[in-house]
Design a protein around this motif. Structure first.
Motif, PDB file in Angstrom:
ATOM      1  N   LEU A  66      27.635 -12.300  28.314  1.00 44.08           N
ATOM      2  CA  LEU A  66      28.645 -12.364  29.386  1.00 44.08           C
ATOM      3  C   LEU A  66      29.931 -12.653  28.823  1.00 44.08           C
ATOM      4  CD1 LEU A  66      26.746 -14.663  31.967  1.00 44.08           C
ATOM      5  CD2 LEU A  66      27.142 -12.308  32.068  1.00 44.08           C
ATOM      6  N   GLY A  67      29.882 -13.099  27.455  1.00 45.26           N
ATOM      7  CA  GLY A  67      31.148 -13.314  26.919  1.00 45.26           C
ATOM      8  C   GLY A  67      31.269 -13.175  25.287  1.00 45.26           C
ATOM      9  N   ARG A  68      32.251 -13.531  24.727  1.00 43.96           N
ATOM     10  CA  ARG A  68      32.207 -13.305  23.193  1.00 43.96           C
ATOM     11  C   ARG A  68      31.647 -14.208  22.707  1.00 43.96           C
ATOM     12  NH1 ARG A  68      37.744 -12.268  21.761  1.00 43.96           N
ATOM     13  NH2 ARG A  68      37.061  -9.965  21.745  1.00 43.96           N
ATOM     14  N   SER A  69      31.517 -15.673  23.009  1.00 48.20           N
ATOM     15  CA  SER A  69      30.696 -16.647  22.328  1.00 48.20           C
ATOM     16  C   SER A  69      29.915 -17.537  23.455  1.00 48.20           C
ATOM     17  CB  SER A  69      31.536 -17.694  21.522  1.00 48.20           C
ATOM     18  OG  SER A  69      32.623 -18.235  22.483  1.00 48.20           O
ATOM     19  N   LEU A  70      28.936 -18.313  22.891  1.00 47.36           N
ATOM     20  CA  LEU A  70      27.941 -18.994  23.870  1.00 47.36           C
ATOM     21  C   LEU A  70      28.048 -20.408  23.278  1.00 47.36           C
ATOM     22  CD1 LEU A  70      25.979 -19.489  26.177  1.00 47.36           C
ATOM     23  CD2 LEU A  70      24.415 -18.663  24.643  1.00 47.36           C
ATOM     24  N   VAL A  71      28.404 -21.273  23.845  1.00 47.45           N
ATOM     25  CA  VAL A  71      28.412 -22.746  23.689  1.00 47.45           C
ATOM     26  C   VAL A  71      27.215 -23.317  24.624  1.00 47.45           C
ATOM     27  CG1 VAL A  71      29.754 -24.893  23.752  1.00 47.45           C
ATOM     28  CG2 VAL A  71      30.822 -23.085  22.808  1.00 47.45           C
ATOM     29  N   VAL A  72      26.517 -24.108  24.072  1.00 44.93           N
ATOM     30  CA  VAL A  72      25.380 -24.719  24.909  1.00 44.93           C
ATOM     31  C   VAL A  72      25.588 -26.219  24.806  1.00 44.93           C
ATOM     32  CG1 VAL A  72      22.881 -24.952  25.133  1.00 44.93           C
ATOM     33  CG2 VAL A  72      23.665 -22.726  24.264  1.00 44.93           C
TER      34      VAL A  72
END
Length: 194
Positions: A66-72
């Motif tokens: 869904l985007g450039r990066s994924l933060v959890v």
């Protein structure tokens, strides 16, 4: 009692060296501000991620697209205790300590960063990071997600990801507990017959 306890007491606010991909909120804010082109559009999701299973892996892989990066955001041990009270006949949650859960999630190919938060919801982290997309599993409802007003306040998008693998940590724990109970009953029955 949690399995695999860390030998050193740790909190997300300690000065112990962090693991690759695991940040404090402040470190993450600084990294994003310094190199927004590496992070934006940013996707944020959160949860306990106690016993990682295929459902988690697929959900996170989809969120990354869904985007450039994924933060959890990972719930701290204390917040998991409050969110998931111990049930009769089952172990206290979390099973795995927060630092180890963060390390495992950070090691997933789809995940760019992990942070541990101690609140019951991720509103503070979301307000601080302003992700373009907030993602949650399709088993959630926009009417009951406490993070929705925070995301809507700055104009972010919310995406509910359909569940591909119907599995949960709670059902895994229930299955293990049921098998252990069955084995204990068999041992007791055998002992009575002797």
């Amino acid at each position: 009692m949690m399995c695999c306890p860390d030998k050193i007491e740790w909190s997300p606010f300690s000065t112990l060296p962090m693991l690759a991909g695991v940040y404090t909120l402040e470190e993450l804010q600084a990294a994003i501000a310094q190199h927004p082109e590496r992070w934006r559009p940013l996707v944020f999701t959160n949860g306990c991620f106690d016993l990682i299973h295929a459902g988690h892996v697929r959900y996170l892989a989809t969120a990354k697209t869904l985007g450039r990066s994924l933060v959890v955001g990972i719930n701290s041990d204390q917040s998991v205790h409050r969110l998931k009270p111990q049930r009769t006949g089952q172990p206290a949650r979390p099973i795995i300590p927060d630092r180890q859960r963060a390390e495992v999630v950070a090691a997933l190919k789809s995940v760019d960063a992990v942070m541990i938060f101690s609140e019951l919801n991720a509103c503070r982290a979301i307000a601080a990071l302003s992700p373009e997309i907030y993602a949650k599993g399709g088993d959630y409802n926009l009417d009951t997600l406490p993070e929705v007003p925070t995301v809507e306040a700055y104009g972010g998008a919310i995406h509910l990801i359909p569940i591909e693998v119907f599995c949960s940590t709670s059902t895994i724990i229930q299955a293990i507990s049921a098998q252990l109970s069955e084995r204990e009953s068999m041992v007791e029955s055998d002992a009575l017959q002797e």
